[in-house]
Write an enzyme that holds these catalytic residues in place. Structure first.
Site, PDB file in Angstrom:
ATOM      1  N   ASP A 501       0.814  -1.219   0.135  1.00  0.00           N
ATOM      2  CA  ASP A 501       0.178   0.138   0.204  1.00  0.00           C
ATOM      3  C   ASP A 501       0.755   1.215  -0.023  1.00  0.00           C
ATOM      4  O   ASP A 501       2.105   1.238   0.291  1.00  0.00           O
ATOM      5  CB  ASP A 501      -0.963   0.068   1.186  1.00  0.00           C
ATOM      6  CG  ASP A 501      -0.427   0.080   2.545  1.00  0.00           C
ATOM      7  OD1 ASP A 501       0.637  -0.609   2.712  1.00  0.00           O
ATOM      8  OD2 ASP A 501      -0.434   0.843   3.266  1.00  0.00           O
ATOM      9  N   GLU A 565       0.052  -0.812   5.979  1.00  0.00           N
ATOM     10  CA  GLU A 565       0.957  -0.187   6.656  1.00  0.00           C
ATOM     11  C   GLU A 565       1.096   1.136   6.665  1.00  0.00           C
ATOM     12  O   GLU A 565       1.474   1.693   7.683  1.00  0.00           O
ATOM     13  CB  GLU A 565       2.286  -0.549   6.013  1.00  0.00           C
ATOM     14  CG  GLU A 565       3.815  -0.384   6.864  1.00  0.00           C
ATOM     15  CD  GLU A 565       4.088   0.987   6.695  1.00  0.00           C
ATOM     16  OE1 GLU A 565       5.209   1.519   7.516  1.00  0.00           O
ATOM     17  OE2 GLU A 565       3.700   1.688   5.866  1.00  0.00           O
TER      18      GLU A 565
END
Length: 857
Positions: A501, A565
């Protein structure tokens, strides 16, 4: 679409190119008297050659043409200064240096004007070149002459150095009639000056400029006997084809005569009707690029015209490259590709394309067939043309490697193409295209995140790993769990932690390129996620895949790649606990790469991160927004209460007042102090950075007020009914995140209670992360240190960092193993900022480092 592999920019036009594929170098000649030298592996500009003497501007000239020796020992260049320069080319060193020496300079006493075309015939060490004055000149045995004792190294013999161009001339035998002036440096060591005899000039070889010279680079057995006229012997003869503005293509024979002399004969002639601006020979065919967009194809065996093609743009064809039956023609509108009855045209540059060259896979070792284009605008671009010639690059998605099995040498060579750096680049290109913004509520970002996880699963599977996607909540991005099986009977493992991400790229207008399109330019990769964390993740995947395919992987390499994250790793810890049995109890090391060097030149190993507690404070009243003229001074205002509350967090010197904030801090040990000394001794730090600042950022806790806002329209007369502030507290090893969080919450509540206000307070925890301190003396750090030294030729610096990665300390505790971080990028990578980038050399080197380390850990 014609995809670009890499692009370089130069302020002036790129006029000529020549590749040394075995040495992985691309040379580009420019309009401003330079030869640019590019590393085809890292895409770095490794050297810039400035033609002429620094103090003599009249010796500078455009580099109109270049050629090379077949063994890639010598580069030959020529242009507007009427000189031929011979350069001795070494090999790229481990630190990226390219040894280059100007070995010789050739000149003619004739006023030949610009040199438009140049070729070197290896068999007889012969240079042949075509000139503006319509003459074709040649010089034989040039390499032997450079080592000969009788040759001159007096730079003053060159015509441009003479005191007077008219009176200071030489007569027959190259004897000076007027003494040369006495410059400061009349000779140049190890540099040979050669005068081309007047007898080696073919006057009016064409009735116009000679734009092109091409050798017939085939064995004499393949040439038709008809070419051997006038007693020519096959073993002693070289052939070239010249093309000129008079529309003619001429075949010339260079045959060895007595006493090393050369006899030149015109043996064939073809009339193209239009000026011949460029040519290429793919025996038996000669391809001629002409005015008006025409290309004529001749059969050299029969001296017959085979075909006439025309570009739809009808612009003059200034460069032609051919691969099999695919013809690439360059012109003002871009590139036109001809193949059988198909015509493909694309505007690939912003201006006239002046030069093209095809770099074949068998020479470069790369997965893609490349086309290099140099343009008038100064851009030099490598294009992936595999798809245009039916050689589609396979980047790990169509070749099956059997999971949990090993390849022998033959099988390894077959699957090598899906594991090379070009395939890794294409994988990264795909990863960057997924808009995996985990903090976004947009459906496109959620869909792209799921697609990215599925794509990673395919990549892992095709490279030989077993892979599954683990769910994390109903609306969160899945966790990718993959394993490359080692061949050791032990069940010990290495875990690689990463994330797919990204944070939002923000305003696209502040980027120089589309943040979701991988841009390869000037030695860098650019796009959102290239350095944080898609680039390092791809390098780790391909490193493990290579080890697995070669059979050199001893331990299992387990990948845990999350998609949350950048959003506090929501659900990650719960998923690991739920699927703990998948990891076992025998994890030796947790490796990750999610930070950067301290500067742009010194590789680093990271062994410490600060933790974080991010909190939002909200103070509000039950009343609506009020008017300051009507209600000012009547009620307790939320903004005032919040301001007073924030003032209780630090004293006037900035010291944090939260109880117990500094109690558990420990002094730096002697080893850490020594590491700090090394950093300041070796790193290229900004002068404003002091050792105190660095130690504060890495080893001391901090409290920052990062955001403040109020309700209402925000004008000068409205009293907001609510006010917000965001705190970001960084904690260090020795401080417990839960203890600090509780102490902060209690202290805030106590301070607010003392205000005796009717307003209310909300304390909201946004996210938290534990600090982490590694063990830089452990075996894994020492292995990585050795591999970094091997790859970069320099010991890494051991550094800490002020930022946080939420799950590092959790993984250490959950898996009972030590974590190690190996930074990939440079301090200027702009992670989380506009124009995020990653230097390609760093990216390739970390793959090399990890590939070797995975076999040793």
């Amino acid at each position: 679409m014609l995809p670009a592999i890499h692009k370089w920019n130069h302020p002036f036009a790129i006029l000529s190119t020549v590749a040394f594929p075995h040495k992985k170098i691309l040379f580009a000649g420019t309009h401003d008297s330079k030869i640019l030298c590019f590393d085809l592996t890292t895409y770095n500009l490794v050297k810039t050659i400035h033609l002429g003497d620094k103090d003599e501007t009249h010796t500078r000239s455009s580099v109109l043409c270049m050629t090379k020796s077949q063994d890639e020992q010598f580069l030959f260049s020529a242009g507007a200064d009427s000189l031929i320069r011979i350069w001795s080319i070494g090999r790229l060193t481990s630190n990226g240096d390219l040894p280059i020496r100007e070995a010789a300079t050739l000149y003619s006493l004739l006023d030949i004007g610009d040199i438009f075309s140049l070729k070197y015939l290896d068999a007889h060490q012969t240079i042949v070149f075509g000139c503006q004055n319509a003459n074709m000149l040649y010089m034989t045995g040039v390499i032997d002459r450079m080592s000969g004792k009788s040759e001159c190294n007096d730079m003053n013999r060159l015509p441009h150095r003479r005191y007077d161009k008219f009176f200071d001339s030489t007569g027959p035998g190259s004897i000076s009639r007027v003494p040369f002036p006495s410059p400061a440096s009349p000779t140049r060591p190890n540099h040979t000056i050669m005068e081309i005899p007047l007898s080696n000039s073919i006057s009016y070889a064409h009735n116009s400029f000679i734009y092109s010279i091409q050798p017939l680079s085939v064995t004499s057995a393949h040439l038709p006997d008809a070419l051997y006229v006038g007693g020519l012997k096959k073993e002693d003869t070289d052939f070239i084809v010249s093309g000129g503005g008079d529309g003619l293509s001429k075949v010339w024979a260079f045959s060895r005569g007595e006493k090393c002399s050369v006899n030149v004969q015109l043996v064939a002639e073809m009339d193209n009707d239009e000026s011949v601006l460029c040519q290429v020979v793919k025996f038996p065919f000669l391809y001629c690029g002409l005015n008006g967009g025409y290309i004529k194809i001749w059969d050299l065996n029969l001296n017959e015209l085979v075909s006439t093609l025309r570009s739809p743009s009808r612009c003059d064809i200034v460069s032609v490259s051919v691969h099999d039956d695919h013809i690439f023609a360059a012109h003002e509108k871009g590139i036109t590709k001809f193949h059988k009855d198909e015509i493909y045209e694309r505007n690939v540059e912003d201006s006239l394309v002046l030069s093209t060259e095809i770099l074949k896979k068998k020479c470069t070792g790369c997965c893609h067939l490349r086309l290099a284009t140099g343009a008038k605008s100064g851009s030099l671009t490598l294009w992936n043309i595999s798809g245009l010639v039916g050689e589609h690059a396979d980047h790990g998605m169509s070749v099956n490697l059997i999971p949990n099995s090993y390849r022998d040498g033959t099988q390894w060579s077959k699957c090598q193409s899906i594991l090379d750096n070009d395939s890794m680049l294409e994988t990264l290109r795909d990863l960057v295209s997924f808009q995996t913004v985990s903090a976004s509520n947009e459906s496109q970002h959620a869909i792209d995140s799921r697609r990215c996880a599925s794509y990673l699963q395919q990549v892992f599977t095709k490279l030989g790993a077993t892979c599954e996607l683990l769910p994390i909540g109903s609306n969160d991005n899945p966790l990718v769990h993959a394993t490359f099986k080692g061949k050791s009977s032990s069940k010990s493992k290495i875990v690689w932690y990463g994330h797919y991400d990204i944070i939002s790229p923000g305003d696209p207008g502040k980027w120089d390129s589309d943040p979701y399109v991988l841009t390869c330019e000037n030695g860098y990769l650019k796009g959102r996620g290239v350095t944080d964390n898609k680039g390092p993740l791809a390098a780790a995947i391909y490193s493990a895949g290579s080890c697995f395919s070669k059979g050199t992987l001893e331990k299992d390499i387990v990948f845990l790649v999350e998609g949350q994250e950048e959003s506090n790793s929501q659900g990650f810890a719960e998923a690991i606990k739920k699927h703990r049995n998948l990891l076992g109890n025998d994890v030796d090391w947790v490796l990750f790469s999610n930070s950067y060097w301290i500067d742009e030149k010194t590789p680093c190993l990271n062994y410490g991160l600060r933790g974080v507690i991010n909190v939002q404070l909200r103070v509000w009243s039950g009343a609506p927004d009020r008017h300051s003229g009507l209600d000012g001074g009547v009620h307790r205002e939320p903004t005032t209460d919040l301001s007073r509350l924030l003032s209780k967090l630090q004293d006037d010197d900035g010291r944090v007042l939260i109880p117990g904030f500094y109690t558990s801090l420990a002094d730096l040990n002697d080893e850490d102090k020594l590491r700090f000394e090394q950093i300041f001794k070796r790193a290229d730090l900004d002068k404003s950075v002091s050792v105190e600042n660095l130690m504060a950022k890495w080893t001391q806790p901090s409290l920052s007020i990062t955001n403040m806002r109020v309700s209402g329209p925000g004008n000068a007369t409205v009293i907001p009914h609510s006010a917000y502030a965001t705190l970001s507290i960084r904690i260090v090893p020795g401080q417990d995140v839960h203890v600090m969080k509780l102490s902060l919450e209690q202290y805030i509540a106590q301070c607010f209670q003392k205000f005796h206000t009717s307003n209310q307070l909300e304390f909201k925890l946004l996210n938290e992360a534990e600090p982490w301190l590694g063990e830089p003396n452990n075996a894994a750090y020492q292995v990585l240190k050795q591999e970094i030294l091997e790859a970069w030729g320099i010991d890494p610096l051991f550094v800490r960092e002020g930022g946080s990665i939420p799950q590092v300390r959790f993984l250490e505790r959950a898996l009972g193993s030590s974590a190690i971080q190996i930074p990939c990028g440079q301090s200027t990578d702009n992670a989380h900022l506009n124009n995020e980038r990653l230097r390609i050399e760093n990216w390739y080197k970390i793959r090399q480092i990890l590939q070797r380390a995975f076999t040793r850990l």
